[in-house]
Design an enzyme around this catalytic site. Structure first.
Site, PDB file in Angstrom:
ATOM      1  N   SER A 152       0.850  -1.194   0.000  1.00 50.34           N
ATOM      2  CA  SER A 152       0.000   0.000   0.000  1.00 50.34           C
ATOM      3  C   SER A 152       0.876   1.232   0.000  1.00 50.34           C
ATOM      4  CB  SER A 152      -0.857  -0.025   1.259  1.00 50.34           C
ATOM      5  OG  SER A 152      -1.297   1.268   1.573  1.00 50.34           O
ATOM      6  N   TYR A 165      -0.878  -0.528  10.224  1.00 51.79           N
ATOM      7  CA  TYR A 165      -1.097  -0.922   8.816  1.00 51.79           C
ATOM      8  C   TYR A 165       0.124  -0.564   7.950  1.00 51.79           C
ATOM      9  CZ  TYR A 165      -3.574  -0.993   4.298  1.00 51.79           C
ATOM     10  OH  TYR A 165      -3.973  -1.240   3.004  1.00 51.79           O
ATOM     11  N   LYS A 169       2.370  -3.141   5.880  1.00 51.08           N
ATOM     12  CA  LYS A 169       2.484  -3.033   4.419  1.00 51.08           C
ATOM     13  C   LYS A 169       3.914  -2.732   3.981  1.00 51.08           C
ATOM     14  CE  LYS A 169      -1.692  -3.823   2.882  1.00 51.08           C
ATOM     15  NZ  LYS A 169      -1.972  -5.173   2.322  1.00 51.08           N
TER      16      LYS A 169
HETATM   17  P1  NAI Z   1     -11.823  -5.585   1.830  1.00 53.34           P
HETATM   18  O1  NAI Z   1     -12.068  -5.348   3.290  1.00 53.34           O
HETATM   19  O2  NAI Z   1     -12.975  -5.433   0.907  1.00 53.34           O
HETATM   20  O3  NAI Z   1     -11.183  -7.035   1.573  1.00 53.34           O
HETATM   21  C1  NAI Z   1     -10.337  -7.688   2.461  1.00 53.34           C
HETATM   22  C2  NAI Z   1     -10.830  -9.114   2.612  1.00 53.34           C
HETATM   23  O4  NAI Z   1      -9.923  -9.843   3.444  1.00 53.34           O
HETATM   24  C3  NAI Z   1     -12.208  -9.196   3.280  1.00 53.34           C
HETATM   25  O5  NAI Z   1     -13.094  -9.915   2.455  1.00 53.34           O
HETATM   26  C4  NAI Z   1     -11.934  -9.915   4.603  1.00 53.34           C
HETATM   27  O6  NAI Z   1     -12.998 -10.736   5.045  1.00 53.34           O
HETATM   28  C5  NAI Z   1     -10.676 -10.711   4.276  1.00 53.34           C
HETATM   29  N1  NAI Z   1      -9.892 -11.051   5.465  1.00 53.34           N
HETATM   30  C6  NAI Z   1      -9.627 -10.259   6.535  1.00 53.34           C
HETATM   31  N2  NAI Z   1      -8.864 -10.909   7.421  1.00 53.34           N
HETATM   32  C7  NAI Z   1      -8.621 -12.150   6.902  1.00 53.34           C
HETATM   33  C8  NAI Z   1      -7.876 -13.277   7.351  1.00 53.34           C
HETATM   34  N3  NAI Z   1      -7.240 -13.264   8.532  1.00 53.34           N
HETATM   35  N4  NAI Z   1      -7.834 -14.385   6.573  1.00 53.34           N
HETATM   36  C9  NAI Z   1      -8.504 -14.413   5.374  1.00 53.34           C
HETATM   37  N5  NAI Z   1      -9.234 -13.374   4.916  1.00 53.34           N
HETATM   38  C10 NAI Z   1      -9.285 -12.244   5.662  1.00 53.34           C
HETATM   39  O7  NAI Z   1     -10.651  -4.582   1.422  1.00 53.34           O
HETATM   40  P2  NAI Z   1      -9.935  -4.305   0.009  1.00 53.34           P
HETATM   41  O8  NAI Z   1      -9.923  -2.846  -0.187  1.00 53.34           O
HETATM   42  O9  NAI Z   1     -10.481  -5.186  -1.039  1.00 53.34           O
HETATM   43  O10 NAI Z   1      -8.423  -4.731   0.340  1.00 53.34           O
HETATM   44  C11 NAI Z   1      -7.737  -5.812  -0.284  1.00 53.34           C
HETATM   45  C12 NAI Z   1      -6.255  -5.618  -0.049  1.00 53.34           C
HETATM   46  O11 NAI Z   1      -5.812  -4.436  -0.707  1.00 53.34           O
HETATM   47  C13 NAI Z   1      -5.862  -5.452   1.417  1.00 53.34           C
HETATM   48  O12 NAI Z   1      -4.641  -6.104   1.658  1.00 53.34           O
HETATM   49  C14 NAI Z   1      -5.692  -3.952   1.562  1.00 53.34           C
HETATM   50  O13 NAI Z   1      -4.861  -3.604   2.631  1.00 53.34           O
HETATM   51  C15 NAI Z   1      -5.101  -3.623   0.210  1.00 53.34           C
HETATM   52  N6  NAI Z   1      -5.195  -2.234  -0.148  1.00 53.34           N
HETATM   53  C16 NAI Z   1      -6.401  -1.687  -0.486  1.00 53.34           C
HETATM   54  C17 NAI Z   1      -6.466  -0.357  -0.843  1.00 53.34           C
HETATM   55  C18 NAI Z   1      -7.726   0.258  -1.320  1.00 53.34           C
HETATM   56  O14 NAI Z   1      -7.681   1.421  -1.759  1.00 53.34           O
HETATM   57  N7  NAI Z   1      -8.860  -0.434  -1.269  1.00 53.34           N
HETATM   58  C19 NAI Z   1      -5.275   0.519  -0.775  1.00 53.34           C
HETATM   59  C20 NAI Z   1      -4.058  -0.168  -0.470  1.00 53.34           C
HETATM   60  C21 NAI Z   1      -4.041  -1.493  -0.148  1.00 53.34           C
END
Ligand code: NAI
Length: 280
Positions: A152, A165, A169
């Site tokens: 990130s 976080y 990251k």
């Molecule tokens: P999101 O919250 O929609 O998706 C994350 C998913 O990970 C969720 O479905 C959740 O249930 C699952 N999860 C959480 N803990 C878990 C575990 N211990 N084991 C298995 N699954 C688990 O969020 P998003 O935005 O789709 O994020 C996806 C990735 O992208 C993350 O790593 C986030 O940090 C990264 N990211 C997202 C950004 C954004 O702008 N949306 C920016 C930078 C990084």
């Protein structure tokens, strides 16, 4: 012909957001997908199988093949269980996308130890554990592999209120670079994506105010993951690819030219004196 025909992919946290988009695209491109999701809320609370099940159903309804897995990537048993569920169902493993994540934003002065540990455990330790379990399989298979991590801009540049976080990251950045070096001789590439996308994780951020999912949704991120996971990226490893809506770019660590002192160690006063030259 799909870009990922015949490949088996694990995508962590693919019950929603960016991971779900990865899973749907990978399946459309011909991959068999292990859809992992703990089913927690965005702070890591609760769990359930519904999110992963729904994505598996979507993939199957579109004619693809997928298996659901509800393990937490943050534990050894969870990471091993996930890799085994892909192997049991599909007989091999080609691709891992480490994407699962949670947020527990607080300034450092207000952050509990538990909030620090949990975020680091899910992101950084989870990425390490799944990477290690998968790499052991890649080694035995002897046919290379692809690992795509998720870092990130918060971890690469720092961000106010995200000490946990950003640390996690930033660690994923370093782990990606190191794994790329260590796995090179196995033919396993390791890259990371630094996405920006409107999801449940980011829906209340000021930077997304007035923007629509059409402008900056996860559909922009998935093709970059598919590219890095495919044979098209066989010679690309150790890179950090930024994706912000339609813009794709690389993050690079820079080193200044610096200054060299003749005749032995610097004094603090000399460093102060030549700081502009050192920092240039
Ligand atoms: P999101 O919250 O929609 O998706 C994350 C998913 O990970 C969720 O479905 C959740 O249930 C699952 N999860 C959480 N803990 C878990 C575990 N211990 N084991 C298995 N699954 C688990 O969020 P998003 O935005 O789709 O994020 C996806 C990735 O992208 C993350 O790593 C986030 O940090 C990264 N990211 C997202 C950004 C954004 O702008 N949306 C920016 C930078 C990084």
């Amino acid at each position: 012909m799909g870009l990922l025909d015949g490949k088996v992919a694990i995508i962590t946290g693919s019950g929603g957001g960016i991971g779900r988009e990865h899973a749907l695209l990978f399946a459309r491109e011909g991959a068999k997908v292990a859809v992992n999701d703990l089913g927690s809320d965005r702070h890591g609370g609760g769990r359930g199988g519904e999110m992963a099940d729904k994505v598996v159903a979507e993939i199957k309804a579109a004619g693809g093949d997928a298996v659901a897995n509800y393990d937490s990537v943050a534990s050894r048993e969870g990471a091993d269980g996930l890799v085994w569920s892909a192997l049991n169902k599909f007989g091999k493993l080609d691709i891992v996308v480490n994407n699962a994540g949670i947020l527990r934003d607080k300034t450092i002065l207000n952050m509990s130890e538990q909030d620090f540990d949990l975020v680091v455990d899910v992101h950084l330790k989870g990425t390490f554990l799944v990477t290690q379990a998968a790499a052991r399989v890649f080694k035995v298979q002897g046919k290379g592999g692809r690992i795509v991590n998720t870092t990130s801009l918060s971890g690469l540049l720092g961000n106010f209120g995200q000490g946990n976080y950003a640390s996690a990251k930033g660690g994923i950045y370093s782990l990606t670079r190191t794994a790329a070096m260590e796995f090179q001789r196995m033919g396993v590439t390791v890259n990371a994506i630094a996405p920006v996308a409107l999801t449940r994780m980011t829906s209340d951020l000021q930077m997304f105010k007035g923007m629509t999912p059409e402008q900056i949704g996860p559909q922009y991120i998935a093709p970059v993951a598919a590219f890095l996971a495919s044979d098209l990226a066989a010679d690309i490893t150790g890179t950090i690819v930024g994706v912000q809506g339609p813009k794709v770019f690389l993050y690079k660590m820079t080193e200044t030219e610096g200054a060299t002192r003749e005749g032995g160690p610097w004094s603090a006063a000399e460093i102060k004196e030549r700081w502009a030259e050192i920092a240039r």
